[in-house]
Design an enzyme around this catalytic site. Structure first.
Site, PDB file in Angstrom:
ATOM      1  N   HIS A   1      14.767 -17.458 -33.709  1.00 55.72           N
ATOM      2  CA  HIS A   1      14.140 -18.487 -32.899  1.00 55.72           C
ATOM      3  C   HIS A   1      15.172 -19.067 -31.943  1.00 55.72           C
ATOM      4  CE1 HIS A   1      15.661 -20.419 -36.563  1.00 55.72           C
ATOM      5  NE2 HIS A   1      15.760 -21.550 -35.877  1.00 55.72           N
TER       6      HIS A   1
ATOM      7  N   ARG B   1       6.427 -27.054 -30.327  1.00 55.60           N
ATOM      8  CA  ARG B   1       7.318 -28.210 -30.435  1.00 55.60           C
ATOM      9  C   ARG B   1       7.934 -28.288 -31.831  1.00 55.60           C
ATOM     10  NH1 ARG B   1       7.748 -30.090 -25.538  1.00 55.60           N
ATOM     11  NH2 ARG B   1       5.827 -30.075 -24.349  1.00 55.60           N
TER      12      ARG B   1
ATOM     13  N   HIS C   1      15.958 -22.425 -29.636  1.00 55.75           N
ATOM     14  CA  HIS C   1      15.654 -23.826 -29.362  1.00 55.75           C
ATOM     15  C   HIS C   1      15.797 -24.062 -27.866  1.00 55.75           C
ATOM     16  CE1 HIS C   1      16.114 -25.295 -33.612  1.00 55.75           C
ATOM     17  NE2 HIS C   1      16.882 -24.204 -33.688  1.00 55.75           N
TER      18      HIS C   1
END
Length: 117
Positions: A102, A31, A104
């Site tokens: 990364h 998260r 999201h």
């Protein structure tokens, strides 16, 4: 391979705590500490790759695994049917803040247009 100065490499190594939601041998999902939607999860390869292009060129199978884990996160959070967004920033002009690729995963509310202004 890891980068000792990379915050995401430190998360992978458990040097920085995170709220992990899914993990494979090569991918970690956790998260976001500053969520922009009810579902806001970061999905990263455990190996350090600077951006999506570097990952895709160096290890296309790992890039595919990152996308698969992102879809699994959407399923886990129950946002598949209502819709979810996957975003990967690559480079400073795109808003990439951490030089470790990364993705999201956003969902859980209407997300609006892709770009503003």
């Amino acid at each position: 391979m890891t980068d000792p100065d990379c915050i995401f490499c430190k998360i992978v190594a458990d040097q920085i705590p995170s709220q992990r939601v899914r993990e494979t041998e090569r991918v970690l999902a956790f998260r976001d500490i500053n969520p922009k939607a009810p579902t806001h999860v970061l999905v990263i390869p455990k190996d350090h790759h600077a951006d999506v292009a570097a990952l895709a060129r160096r290890d296309p199978n790992l890039a595919a695994e990152v996308l698969t884990v992102a879809a699994d996160v959407a399923d886990d959070d129950g946002v598949t049917e209502t819709g979810w967004r996957m975003l990967a920033n690559s480079g400073r002009n795109a808003g990439q803040e951490v030089d470790h690729v990364h993705v999201h995963v956003f969902g859980g509310k209407p997300l609006g247009p892709m770009l503003s202004g």
